[in-house]
Scaffold this motif. Sequence first.
Motif, PDB file in Angstrom:
ATOM      1  N   LEU A 162      62.271 -60.238  64.355  1.00 21.76           N
ATOM      2  CA  LEU A 162      61.752 -61.442  63.708  1.00 21.76           C
ATOM      3  C   LEU A 162      62.742 -62.037  62.715  1.00 21.76           C
ATOM      4  O   LEU A 162      63.303 -61.337  61.887  1.00 21.76           O
ATOM      5  N   ARG A 222      65.622 -73.574  55.687  1.00 22.98           N
ATOM      6  CA  ARG A 222      65.824 -72.122  55.719  1.00 22.98           C
ATOM      7  C   ARG A 222      67.299 -71.726  55.579  1.00 22.98           C
ATOM      8  O   ARG A 222      67.623 -70.571  55.370  1.00 22.98           O
ATOM      9  N   TRP A 226      56.035 -52.734  62.504  1.00 27.66           N
ATOM     10  CA  TRP A 226      54.918 -53.328  63.250  1.00 27.66           C
ATOM     11  C   TRP A 226      53.909 -54.011  62.327  1.00 27.66           C
ATOM     12  O   TRP A 226      53.050 -54.748  62.812  1.00 27.66           O
ATOM     13  N   LEU A 227      54.033 -53.792  61.035  1.00 24.40           N
ATOM     14  CA  LEU A 227      53.153 -54.517  60.104  1.00 24.40           C
ATOM     15  C   LEU A 227      53.763 -55.848  59.664  1.00 24.40           C
ATOM     16  O   LEU A 227      53.121 -56.630  58.970  1.00 24.40           O
ATOM     17  N   TYR A 228      55.015 -56.092  60.074  1.00 28.55           N
ATOM     18  CA  TYR A 228      55.719 -57.296  59.603  1.00 28.55           C
ATOM     19  C   TYR A 228      56.282 -58.148  60.726  1.00 28.55           C
ATOM     20  O   TYR A 228      56.581 -59.312  60.511  1.00 28.55           O
ATOM     21  N   ASP A 229      56.452 -57.563  61.881  1.00 32.22           N
ATOM     22  CA  ASP A 229      56.951 -58.309  63.034  1.00 32.22           C
ATOM     23  C   ASP A 229      55.921 -58.168  64.152  1.00 32.22           C
ATOM     24  O   ASP A 229      55.692 -57.059  64.650  1.00 32.22           O
ATOM     25  N   PRO A 230      55.281 -59.273  64.537  1.00 30.78           N
ATOM     26  CA  PRO A 230      54.201 -59.167  65.528  1.00 30.78           C
ATOM     27  C   PRO A 230      54.646 -58.654  66.888  1.00 30.78           C
ATOM     28  O   PRO A 230      53.807 -58.224  67.672  1.00 30.78           O
ATOM     29  N   LEU A 231      55.949 -58.670  67.172  1.00 30.64           N
ATOM     30  CA  LEU A 231      56.390 -58.168  68.477  1.00 30.64           C
ATOM     31  C   LEU A 231      56.791 -56.690  68.421  1.00 30.64           C
ATOM     32  O   LEU A 231      57.208 -56.121  69.422  1.00 30.64           O
ATOM     33  N   CYS A 232      56.656 -56.067  67.246  1.00 30.19           N
ATOM     34  CA  CYS A 232      56.945 -54.635  67.170  1.00 30.19           C
ATOM     35  C   CYS A 232      55.721 -53.823  67.579  1.00 30.19           C
ATOM     36  O   CYS A 232      54.591 -54.270  67.440  1.00 30.19           O
ATOM     37  N   VAL A 233      55.984 -52.650  68.075  1.00 27.84           N
ATOM     38  CA  VAL A 233      54.927 -51.776  68.571  1.00 27.84           C
ATOM     39  C   VAL A 233      54.750 -50.621  67.583  1.00 27.84           C
ATOM     40  O   VAL A 233      55.730 -50.100  67.056  1.00 27.84           O
ATOM     41  N   GLU A 234      53.501 -50.252  67.357  1.00 29.72           N
ATOM     42  CA  GLU A 234      53.228 -49.201  66.374  1.00 29.72           C
ATOM     43  C   GLU A 234      53.566 -47.818  66.934  1.00 29.72           C
ATOM     44  O   GLU A 234      52.683 -47.044  67.301  1.00 29.72           O
ATOM     45  N   ILE A 235      54.850 -47.559  67.016  1.00 31.22           N
ATOM     46  CA  ILE A 235      55.303 -46.214  67.391  1.00 31.22           C
ATOM     47  C   ILE A 235      56.256 -45.760  66.296  1.00 31.22           C
ATOM     48  O   ILE A 235      57.401 -46.203  66.245  1.00 31.22           O
ATOM     49  N   GLU A 283      63.824 -60.198  59.168  1.00 28.12           N
ATOM     50  CA  GLU A 283      62.962 -59.075  58.799  1.00 28.12           C
ATOM     51  C   GLU A 283      63.759 -57.768  58.705  1.00 28.12           C
ATOM     52  O   GLU A 283      63.575 -56.984  57.783  1.00 28.12           O
ATOM     53  N   ASP A 336      65.806 -68.367  72.722  1.00 31.65           N
ATOM     54  CA  ASP A 336      64.695 -67.773  71.975  1.00 31.65           C
ATOM     55  C   ASP A 336      63.377 -68.155  72.644  1.00 31.65           C
ATOM     56  O   ASP A 336      63.207 -69.292  73.098  1.00 31.65           O
ATOM     57  N   GLY A 337      62.461 -67.207  72.692  1.00 37.07           N
ATOM     58  CA  GLY A 337      61.161 -67.465  73.308  1.00 37.07           C
ATOM     59  C   GLY A 337      61.114 -67.032  74.764  1.00 37.07           C
ATOM     60  O   GLY A 337      60.056 -67.058  75.374  1.00 37.07           O
TER      61      GLY A 337
END
Lengths: 574, 574
Positions: free
Chosen positions: B263, B161, B302-311, B168, B270-271
């Motif tokens: 992300l 990488r 929130w559609l690309y980072d699983p830890l984001c919240v849909e607000i 992201e 981390d974690g």
Amino acid sequence: MATSWEIAAKTKREAVLDLIPKEWRIQPPLPPAGELRDVTGSYIQQFLSPREIEITETDTIGIVQRTTTGEWTAVEVTKAFCHRAAIAHQLVNCLHEIFFEAALADAKRLDAYFVEHKRPTGPLHGLPISLKDQFHVKGVETTMGYVGWIGTFEGDKTDPRRFELESELVRELRALGAVLHCKTSVPATLMSGETINNIIEYTWNPKNRHLSCGGSSGGEGALIALRGSAGGFGTDIGGSVRIPAAFNGLYGIRPSAGRIPYLGAANSMDGQISLRSVIGPLASSASGVKLLLKSVLSQHPWLYDPLCVEIPWRSEIEEHTLDLIQKSSSSQGQLAFGIMYDDGFVKPHPPITRALQVVATLLQKLGHKVIEWKPPSHATAAELASTIYGLDGGADASKQFGLSGETMMPQVIIPNPPVPPKNAMEIAAINIAKREYLKLYMDYWNDTAASTGTGRPIDGVIAPVAPHAAVQPMKYFYVGYSAFVNTLDYSSVTIPVTEADKAVDVVDGNYTPINDTDRAVYESYDPEIYHGAPVGLQLMGRRFQEEKMLTLAGYIGDELRRASGSWSPISSQL
Amino acid sequence: MATSWEIAAKTKREAVLDLIPKEWRIQPPLPPAGELRDVTGSYIQQFLSPREIEITETDTIGIVQRTTTGEWTAVEVTKAFCHRAAIAHQLVNCLHEIFFEAALADAKRLDAYFVEHKRPTGPLHGLPISLKDQFHVKGVETTMGYVGWIGTFEGDKTDPRRFELESELVRELRALGAVLHCKTSVPATLMSGETINNIIEYTWNPKNRHLSCGGSSGGEGALIALRGSAGGFGTDIGGSVRIPAAFNGLYGIRPSAGRIPYLGAANSMDGQISLRSVIGPLASSASGVKLLLKSVLSQHPWLYDPLCVEIPWRSEIEEHTLDLIQKSSSSQGQLAFGIMYDDGFVKPHPPITRALQVVATLLQKLGHKVIEWKPPSHATAAELASTIYGLDGGADASKQFGLSGETMMPQVIIPNPPVPPKNAMEIAAINIAKREYLKLYMDYWNDTAASTGTGRPIDGVIAPVAPHAAVQPMKYFYVGYSAFVNTLDYSSVTIPVTEADKAVDVVDGNYTPINDTDRAVYESYDPEIYHGAPVGLQLMGRRFQEEKMLTLAGYIGDELRRASGSWSPISSQL
């Protein structure tokens, strides 16, 4: 000679029974399951008056339409449900706590309020609701199935919160006008797909007493299926709302973490946040589940529970979903679903496979796109969940069983004896692995936009909740079909689809199991025993998609009933 | 003789400098801070053309108004900022990575797009943005201040990488049309209120070179204060956005976890999810910060980072807040603020106390209610944060320093040498203690509804970010004023208020410190040294109240400037 914990358990068990008024007791013992499989419907009705049957068999929405307008009094409704809950408990062992008197007193207050103010106290005015025995209710014990919790607050004899504390959800339900009348059975530890503990013993499936009611919100599933409450709240960390909902022919939702307040409820391994247990409502209709969730959100739980997220009920998502549904009834398919027949590790039993086919065929007939769901390995998802369940090495379970010295049930999926717990670096590594899996799944979902033909990714995934309809005692070998949703923290709603039918759901004699678990599950299918068991599936959406999933689940459920000729308008969308 | 890590660090340090074109190099060495305190304003302007000064001193909003309409080209704007960033670095050591050529190539593409399509690529079209050196940018190294990360991907020489991955947030910023031209300095480990590492050494405060630029997003603070970028992104787990923002006279927000996608960014420990580091933008105006946050949310992270919240960005909250503000300018106070002069453990320096008084007086003059903020003990909040920072016992920091054998800086607040990590049960207990504290704080906040007179709880809390304006090297003794917000996961925005002034901010000779930390902080105040240092405060709202806090911060900031006679319309609300 009985040990002291056996005596304590028996005393508690009898004390619960003793709270049932004499006139509501069933005298002769029940015939065995071989003679009396199904105690729902006409069997339980024999113990009730026609008016009680009318009230208790009215859908959640139908009840509040009458109680919030003064057509029915809270007292009459509460009495009917208390009576039916009392009978239900005697049929399948589904209650841990009974507080009918308090419920009636509350109902009286609600009626008085209505008389005085000419309006209901809230949207759930006079609705009898049951609670899984994790919620604290003032004046009522919480054992969570542990003998060692009898006479204590979560195992602590000196904690002043005993009989005093109410869980945040309970406070909100009261503010909404709900009536609380009982708490329902759970497997001790909550970590089991069956409901068994040393106090109340085994909770059976009311539709088929050969089988389990599921778990861990098993008492909820059994009670609501018997119409002993008009809806209730369970919790789900590996399938514990969806399993009993599916096993009992109900709708139930596992919302994403942070929508329903968990504050002040008892839990296992409290403080474990890598994969959070969530609260979800169960009811006999999608509209009932929607009403309960929407009502709770109207209380702004994020102002009272620090782990709740400020996402109110989003009517615009509900309306947009209804729009998509209405468009689809015209010419071409406007919705797209993924369908998962098999996760590649354990093949579901014939009744489940048939249910999936029924739904896929129906959706296609309705003009929708159905694509096969081949996501990033669910084995990874199940393994992550399983690792997280064991972070403490079983220390919590061991401590709680140790309080009384009682025996741990073999159905509990917790290390016994305990093993060393994970440390901060190991837990961080697990959290990272989980995040990476979530990202893969998210990308897979996003990428379906290229193949749905709707311009959007799929709208939901239809999948089994378990490889079987209900489960035979001691035969829950694989929770991968439910636990992957918990790893993802997605929104998932169960939909009752059909019933196991020995005439069509025959054993596939040509199938060769691909691993030991698959073999154990395969061999556990017996058409004769399963006959009549409810078969439910889950409809899964992305994280925080509760509005959309409940709306779609209501639509699919209604269409299923319409197709099978048993559709009734009361269960339609709210 | 230099050790190998010293050689590697020096080589890297020189390689960064070498990326600055010859014509942008400053030849004579800078005079010492004693002779040249402030390198902002006219000092840095001497190295720039009038046109470059015009461009780089235009507010974030003013720039995008011109770049998204084609009035200014992305290339001209990018060149001006690259030049100024190059000078800034030579003045205060604020850059870790320079990629001006890539930035110019990107700017050319943006200009070509505009010419072809007659419209911008997105709301940040042509805006030069800087990033803390945690974000991965294709083709660019990330050292995060560790010598052992030079030539690797996060310390791993073989990870493919390296030079390939983009975080992201970087992907989203590119999609929005932003131009990325440099990455800014951090303290190795990120766990320090000063910015120091063995590669780039010490980043100084451009307004007062006796003092630190703050940390850990210190390079961001220094660079933006010198107008070397039009805005940037830092991270905050204990104050790391707010501290450099306050120390450099900037606005910066610490949003609640889950709004901005983390992300794919490098991080310490981390974690660790008990108290999450969050990303927040910094800029010279509240409207600039708002633009950056709002733009990122428009990308649906929130559609690309699983830890984001849909607000999504909630304009209705912004509008409602503006409504409240407008009403307040009529007759009676419509807003209510808590103000915290002192947290009861460490008394802030005179410039901070004066700033608090200035804001309180202004708010009251504007007709608002100001009440003293006496919340549940901030010592508990600080202790929780500190315990969580040490969950791994310092293992991560030890590992990263160990890669090269470099020396750990004494400013880092991490156990050194490492101590045993916490286990799952200890971590769960900490999570529970944190939840209980959050509940207490939440209830305290709710309860203010009874005393504000507005019918609502307070709208925000005005508090110090640190007990001092900037900090002298090695004298950051207390992070309690910033870290409590991280424990709470609340939204907090810094507001520049004033500057330290030796004529009025005199030592309070009568004060007797109440504990050792308080004494150390008290004794570290020197009016002579602090003279001219920017003084910022924070405005804190509840969790996920970014829309409201940024709107209020813009209002308060504008009123402060209006009151002091330096108000300009460009910094007003977007």
